[in-house]
Scaffold this active site. Sequence first.
Site, short mmCIF file in Angstrom:
data_model
loop_
_atom_site.label_atom_id
_atom_site.label_comp_id
_atom_site.label_asym_id
_atom_site.label_seq_id
_atom_site.Cartn_x
_atom_site.Cartn_y
_atom_site.Cartn_z
N GLY A 47 0.84 -1.19 0.00
CA GLY A 47 0.00 0.00 0.00
C GLY A 47 0.87 1.23 0.00
O GLY A 47 2.04 1.19 -0.39
N GLY A 48 0.32 2.32 0.48
CA GLY A 48 1.01 3.59 0.44
C GLY A 48 2.24 3.67 1.32
O GLY A 48 3.19 4.38 1.00
N VAL A 52 3.54 -6.24 2.51
CA VAL A 52 3.50 -7.49 3.25
C VAL A 52 3.98 -8.59 2.32
O VAL A 52 3.51 -8.72 1.19
CB VAL A 52 2.09 -7.80 3.79
CG1 VAL A 52 2.08 -9.12 4.55
CG2 VAL A 52 1.60 -6.67 4.69
N LYS A 67 5.81 -7.78 7.43
CA LYS A 67 5.37 -6.44 7.04
C LYS A 67 6.56 -5.51 7.14
O LYS A 67 7.27 -5.51 8.16
CB LYS A 67 4.24 -5.97 7.96
CG LYS A 67 3.70 -4.60 7.59
CD LYS A 67 2.52 -4.26 8.48
CE LYS A 67 1.95 -2.91 8.14
NZ LYS A 67 0.81 -2.58 8.99
N ASP A 162 -6.89 1.93 11.86
CA ASP A 162 -7.21 1.74 10.45
C ASP A 162 -8.22 0.60 10.28
O ASP A 162 -8.02 -0.28 9.46
CB ASP A 162 -5.92 1.45 9.67
CG ASP A 162 -6.09 1.57 8.17
OD1 ASP A 162 -7.04 2.24 7.71
OD2 ASP A 162 -5.27 0.97 7.44
#
Length: 181
Positions: A47-48, A52, A67, A162
Amino acid sequence: MSIAKVPTETPQSSAGAHRNAGGFDASAWIGKEIAGRYRVIELIASGGMGAVLAVEHLRLRHRLALKILLPDFEDHAVVQERFEREALAMAQLDHPHIISALDFGELPDGTSYMVMPLVRGSSVGGLIEKQGALPWRSACLIAAQVADALAAAHADEIVHRDLKPDNVMIIPDPVAPEGER
């Protein structure tokens, strides 16, 4: 069901591809040894701010999730501190619906990482994307488990920053109601 940022074992990218929409190029990571204990197998998702990867413990031959923070954030102290707090919080919580951090560290190049169990299942977001709205009974079972996990986290003064359908995993569990948790 599990509230954590741990994707499924199935990679997001197509076969042979190692770059996702966010631009993370995993090809340099595949086969890399991490901390003398893990070998990177494949990219699961990115992602940003992070990625992972599926890894295998070198001695135990057990697959896990690793991660990492993306290189753009290696020198960003606030992001580094938040990543470490996330690992510490995940390691402290002991709940059937919360993924635990098993290891945390920093690589020689400054990349922070944490190791977690590799979850085999689907995210609620993925299920909704595939089949549309969930049946109300399923939605209620999932919501109850999320609430139970959040209550446990909040009891330890930990707030999930999140929480969204993509971060709630549904995993097979033959002893759970409806056969999954």
